[in-house]
Write an enzyme that holds these catalytic residues in place. Structure first.
Site, PDB file in Angstrom:
ATOM      1  N   ARG A 252       0.006 -10.308  11.192  1.00 18.75           N
ATOM      2  CA  ARG A 252       1.086 -10.106  12.160  1.00 18.75           C
ATOM      3  C   ARG A 252       0.692  -8.992  13.123  1.00 18.75           C
ATOM      4  O   ARG A 252       0.252  -7.931  12.701  1.00 18.75           O
ATOM      5  CB  ARG A 252       2.395  -9.745  11.476  1.00 18.75           C
ATOM      6  CG  ARG A 252       3.562  -9.619  12.476  1.00 18.75           C
ATOM      7  CD  ARG A 252       4.889  -9.360  11.794  1.00 18.75           C
ATOM      8  NE  ARG A 252       5.982  -9.412  12.761  1.00 18.75           N
ATOM      9  CZ  ARG A 252       6.553 -10.528  13.197  1.00 18.75           C
ATOM     10  NH1 ARG A 252       6.142 -11.701  12.718  1.00 18.75           N
ATOM     11  NH2 ARG A 252       7.531 -10.505  14.085  1.00 18.75           N
TER      12      ARG A 252
ATOM     13  N   HIS B  63       4.619  -4.228  -9.024  1.00 16.79           N
ATOM     14  CA  HIS B  63       5.300  -3.168  -9.769  1.00 16.79           C
ATOM     15  C   HIS B  63       6.044  -3.712 -10.989  1.00 16.79           C
ATOM     16  O   HIS B  63       6.918  -3.037 -11.526  1.00 16.79           O
ATOM     17  CB  HIS B  63       6.251  -2.374  -8.867  1.00 16.79           C
ATOM     18  CG  HIS B  63       5.563  -1.641  -7.763  1.00 16.79           C
ATOM     19  ND1 HIS B  63       6.094  -0.513  -7.158  1.00 16.79           N
ATOM     20  CD2 HIS B  63       4.374  -1.843  -7.138  1.00 16.79           C
ATOM     21  CE1 HIS B  63       5.265  -0.086  -6.207  1.00 16.79           C
ATOM     22  NE2 HIS B  63       4.210  -0.887  -6.186  1.00 16.79           N
TER      23      HIS B  63
ATOM     24  N   GLU C 255      -1.937   6.028  -2.820  1.00 18.32           N
ATOM     25  CA  GLU C 255      -1.118   5.258  -1.881  1.00 18.32           C
ATOM     26  C   GLU C 255       0.316   5.124  -2.376  1.00 18.32           C
ATOM     27  O   GLU C 255       1.252   5.020  -1.577  1.00 18.32           O
ATOM     28  CB  GLU C 255      -1.730   3.864  -1.674  1.00 18.32           C
ATOM     29  CG  GLU C 255      -1.034   3.015  -0.610  1.00 18.32           C
ATOM     30  CD  GLU C 255       0.207   2.287  -1.105  1.00 18.32           C
ATOM     31  OE1 GLU C 255       1.138   2.069  -0.302  1.00 18.32           O
ATOM     32  OE2 GLU C 255       0.256   1.956  -2.317  1.00 18.32           O
ATOM     33  N   GLU C 256       0.482   5.134  -3.702  1.00 19.19           N
ATOM     34  CA  GLU C 256       1.788   4.829  -4.287  1.00 19.19           C
ATOM     35  C   GLU C 256       2.791   5.975  -4.224  1.00 19.19           C
ATOM     36  O   GLU C 256       3.973   5.774  -4.488  1.00 19.19           O
ATOM     37  CB  GLU C 256       1.624   4.406  -5.757  1.00 19.19           C
ATOM     38  CG  GLU C 256       0.853   3.111  -5.974  1.00 19.19           C
ATOM     39  CD  GLU C 256       1.638   1.879  -5.563  1.00 19.19           C
ATOM     40  OE1 GLU C 256       2.776   2.029  -5.082  1.00 19.19           O
ATOM     41  OE2 GLU C 256       1.118   0.763  -5.727  1.00 19.19           O
TER      42      GLU C 256
ATOM     43  N   ASP D 139      -5.235   3.947  -6.696  1.00 21.40           N
ATOM     44  CA  ASP D 139      -4.340   4.556  -7.687  1.00 21.40           C
ATOM     45  C   ASP D 139      -3.486   3.508  -8.392  1.00 21.40           C
ATOM     46  O   ASP D 139      -3.311   2.389  -7.913  1.00 21.40           O
ATOM     47  CB  ASP D 139      -3.449   5.615  -7.031  1.00 21.40           C
ATOM     48  CG  ASP D 139      -2.643   5.059  -5.861  1.00 21.40           C
ATOM     49  OD1 ASP D 139      -3.174   4.209  -5.115  1.00 21.40           O
ATOM     50  OD2 ASP D 139      -1.484   5.471  -5.685  1.00 21.40           O
TER      51      ASP D 139
END
Length: 391
Positions: free
Chosen positions: A177, A363, A138-139, A80
């Site tokens: 991580r 963004h 996802e956003e 998206d």
């Protein structure tokens, strides 16, 4: 097979770039994706993969079955875009007004599609299956991952791997991580209702603007004075609106903010303290309020074995220049939901072009990536899939 994988990806790198640029020109917003999932499904069908569309509403799941039985590994990419006007002057600039891929999801999709094509050529040698999860939305919370999980996208999956192209980290490098790598991302909205009046007679009013300003200041003390300094948390006010004219006391004020954390206990504490501070401040000012606290994605918590597995194999990937452990990031990601159900790891692939004078963050209206990072991501994800199935 690893050498065949790497060579195949090298040969198809330009196709990867072409797909990414096509998607960049034709972005679609979260929960409004129509053409993108159709494009993805058609690509996989042409390869002969089993394809499910409309997974969790708009997601696509494709399955490559190896010639021999074995485990099943999943690879995920989101597709998206964001409601941002593309301000880059490039040939592949977004053709949709007010919408652009400002977070690299076009690159994620191009990476996974071409990787699927190369792995398809190795299916006669594969012992096991590869599931390609192409995720929508996802956003925007609640996101597409949780709905896709509920719709069975992880059925039969033994492990999952995913990456995010990260424009502010050096291209050619992989960052990992174990444990929490991205934060829980919550948001809250507060409406303060006072009593307006003339600016010259404040004693006859209940000033909602002043209460809002006090909340902005007081909430900033929450983390420094209520959260254990060994833990991590963020509370930020991103929007504050009040007032109509220079000589009118505001009767209403509106605040919006976000809270970020890694542990469940800290997350509960932050929400509880925000509510307590709002209630107490409004009570002392004799105003009323309405508050909406929305829990977003949980923290992304990588599994130790899969993370170490990924970090070790990444050091042998030809396109990778370096592998480093990274500090936890305060951004949110709904990849978290996959990791709550199956073992896996989520890592960052650096995508900052070494020759760009200015690197714009995610963004941003001028966001872009070093497209060579897609090759790094594809080789690393592909190596993870092959190595996991070969265990």
């Amino acid at each position: 097979m690893q050498d065949i994988l790497y060579n195949g990806l090298d040969e198809l790198y330009q196709e990867m770039v072409d797909i990414r640029r096509y998607l960049h020109q034709h972005p679609e917003l979260s929960f409004q994706e129509v053409e993108t999932p159709a494009y993805i499904a058609a690509y996989h069908r042409k390869l002969g993969h089993e394809v499910r569309t409309g997974v969790g509403e708009r997601g696509v799941v494709a399955v490559l079955r190896g010639a021999k039985p074995g485990k099943t590994v999943a690879l995920r990419a989101d597709f998206d875009a964001l409601p941002i006007q593309d301000e880059k002057e490039v040939p592949y600039k977004s053709q949709v007004a007010g919408v652009m891929h400002a977070c690299g999801h076009d690159g994620h999709t191009a990476t996974l599609l071409v990787l699927a094509k190369v792995l398809n050529g190795l299916k006669e040698h594969l012992a096991g299956n590869v599931v390609f999860i192409h995720q929508h939305a996802e956003e925007m919370s609640p996101g597409g991952a949780i709905a896709m999980v509920e719709d069975g996208c992880l059925e039969g999956v033994d492990a999952i791997f995913g990456t995010h192209l990260w424009a502010t980290l050096p291209s050619g490098h992989v960052f990992y991580r174990s444990g929490p790598i991205m934060a829980a991302a919550d948001r809250f909205e507060i409406e303060i209702v006072g009593q307006g009046g003339h600016g010259g007679s404040p004693h006859m009013t209940r000033d909602a603007l002043v209460v809002g300003a006090q909340l902005v200041t007081t909430l900033q003390q929450l983390v420094s004075r209520r959260v254990d300094p060994i833990e991590c948390a963020v509370v930020s006010i991103g929007s504050f609106h009040a007032g109509n004219a220079f000589n009118v006391i505001a009767d209403r004020a509106y605040l919006q903010g976000t809270a970020r954390s890694y542990s469940a206990d800290v997350r509960d504490l932050v929400e509880r303290e925000i509510r307590r501070i709002v209630e107490g401040t409004c009570l002392s000012a004799d105003v009323t309020y309405d508050m909406n606290y929305v829990r977003g994605y949980p923290p992304v918590v990588n599994h130790e074995n899969e993370t170490e597995f990924l970090a070790t194999l990444a050091r042998a990937v030809p396109a990778v220049k370096g592998v480093s452990e990274i500090a936890p990031q305060m951004g949110g990601e709904d990849f978290a939901y996959y990791l709550e159900h199956v073992p896996g790891t989520f890592f960052f692939t650096g995508a900052r072009h070494p020759y760009w004078e200015v690197t714009y963050p995610h963004h941003h209206p001028k966001f872009d990536i070093d497209e060579g990072a897609m090759l790094v991501a594809a080789q690393t994800l592909g190596s993870a899939a092959l190595s996991y199935l070969a265990q």
